[in-house]
Design a protein around this motif. Sequence first.
Motif, PDB file in Angstrom:
ATOM      1  N   ASP A 187      41.982  44.842  60.044  1.00  0.00           N
ATOM      2  CA  ASP A 187      40.869  44.086  60.628  1.00  0.00           C
ATOM      3  C   ASP A 187      39.522  44.748  60.383  1.00  0.00           C
TER       4      ASP A 187
ATOM      5  N   ALA B  19      42.973  47.417  70.258  1.00  0.00           N
ATOM      6  CA  ALA B  19      42.843  47.820  68.857  1.00  0.00           C
ATOM      7  C   ALA B  19      43.394  49.225  68.666  1.00  0.00           C
TER       8      ALA B  19
ATOM      9  N   ASN C 243      37.213  38.250  56.565  1.00  0.00           N
ATOM     10  CA  ASN C 243      37.876  38.636  57.815  1.00  0.00           C
ATOM     11  C   ASN C 243      38.059  40.148  57.974  1.00  0.00           C
ATOM     12  N   VAL C 244      37.445  40.953  57.097  1.00  0.00           N
ATOM     13  CA  VAL C 244      37.507  42.413  57.236  1.00  0.00           C
ATOM     14  C   VAL C 244      36.142  42.926  57.670  1.00  0.00           C
TER      15      VAL C 244
ATOM     16  N   LEU D 183      44.314  44.514  67.089  1.00  0.00           N
ATOM     17  CA  LEU D 183      43.576  44.778  65.863  1.00  0.00           C
ATOM     18  C   LEU D 183      43.954  46.128  65.278  1.00  0.00           C
TER      19      LEU D 183
ATOM     20  N   ILE E  97      34.055  42.866  65.413  1.00  0.00           N
ATOM     21  CA  ILE E  97      35.222  43.040  64.538  1.00  0.00           C
ATOM     22  C   ILE E  97      35.882  41.701  64.234  1.00  0.00           C
ATOM     23  N   GLN E  98      35.907  40.817  65.225  1.00  0.00           N
ATOM     24  CA  GLN E  98      36.609  39.538  65.080  1.00  0.00           C
ATOM     25  C   GLN E  98      35.752  38.432  64.468  1.00  0.00           C
TER      26      GLN E  98
ATOM     27  N   ARG F 220      31.020  40.763  59.611  1.00  0.00           N
ATOM     28  CA  ARG F 220      31.596  41.531  60.719  1.00  0.00           C
ATOM     29  C   ARG F 220      31.210  42.998  60.529  1.00  0.00           C
TER      30      ARG F 220
ATOM     31  N   ALA G 136      49.919  46.255  60.594  1.00  0.00           N
ATOM     32  CA  ALA G 136      49.013  45.127  60.846  1.00  0.00           C
ATOM     33  C   ALA G 136      49.795  43.906  61.296  1.00  0.00           C
TER      34      ALA G 136
ATOM     35  N   HIS H  42      49.386  42.230  64.999  1.00  0.00           N
ATOM     36  CA  HIS H  42      48.826  40.870  65.053  1.00  0.00           C
ATOM     37  C   HIS H  42      49.730  39.915  65.833  1.00  0.00           C
TER      38      HIS H  42
END
Length: 356
Positions: A268, A208, A293-294, A246, A11-12, A328, A237, A241
Amino acid sequence: MTPKQRLLAAIQGKPIDRVPWSPFLAYWWESQPQERTIGGQLPYMESVGADPLLRGFRSPWKQNYKGVNIRYENHPTRRYEIWETPVGTLKFGYHLSSVGNTWFLVEHPVEDVEDLKIVQWIYEHLELEADGAADEEHRQTGERGLYVPLIGSEMKTCFQSLLEKWVGTENLVYFLMDEPEMVEECLATMRYASDKTAAFCRSSNAEAFLFWEDTSTTNINPSMFEQYIAPEISYWASELHKDGKLLLHHACGSLKALLPLMAQTGIDAIESISPPPTGNIDIADAFALLSENVALIGGIEPVFFQDCTEEQLVERVKYLLNVTKGRRYILANSDSCPPAVEEWKFRLVSELVKSR
């Protein structure tokens, strides 16, 4: 890597030893015999070689609808849930589908805009308090999987709750045309309660969180999403964050026209993204519309998963692993898993991802 490390890293956007495979069991699980389900989803996923992503079992708070008396009327193929308040009564009607043995909401309780005042009263008196059960389940999961509790007082945005639960698609569209101020006043009251849940999530030990949004242009358009839904998701979000947590957005329908707007909310990952017929966009095309980043979770369409041959499943998995290189991604069957899916398919996908 442990399953938890693998899932979080995927995910990251961090290095992973292989692509995680995290089946979404949902309705399939509910239809299985007790001897298969008695131990819970975590050991079962381990037994088929998967990386357990435990989606939305609990939330880190409890809610008390103060001043509301909820009672039920049950019939063989019909049941009613009746909410009695000092300012009026709301009645939900559910119908049993003989095909899927599943109850569906077919009568929404809000029939006219005046009923929105009852919904507003309910949320004005809604009390939230911390619940440690989610943290305990998170602790018990440990490194064996990623335990993802829920956020939001209705486990989805307030607008989506009005649409799916309280009002229904058709009536809500009429309300927005005829009495937008009343709808927005009700939404503001609902948001006040929903925003509070972010603080409980920030205090939780979970890494998350998920919300069951069911986003789709089947029942909303991009303008609705931008005006009524995106601000609430963006708030969640932003709050999560601050503590390095997440936010996963469950979206299982037609997303093609909404993906750029969804990406701007700060989420995320999008969980349960699906090609046709359940959704309307494939993984490669979705990544082309999203920032780096998604993350995406999904890719194996439910009907396909049920009906495909071994050869077709191998071909689909290899395709997904190829087109998601460098992005990701968590491989999963999208949305609810049909009860007719055979167990060997879970095991086959596990073998395929581990052989890469």
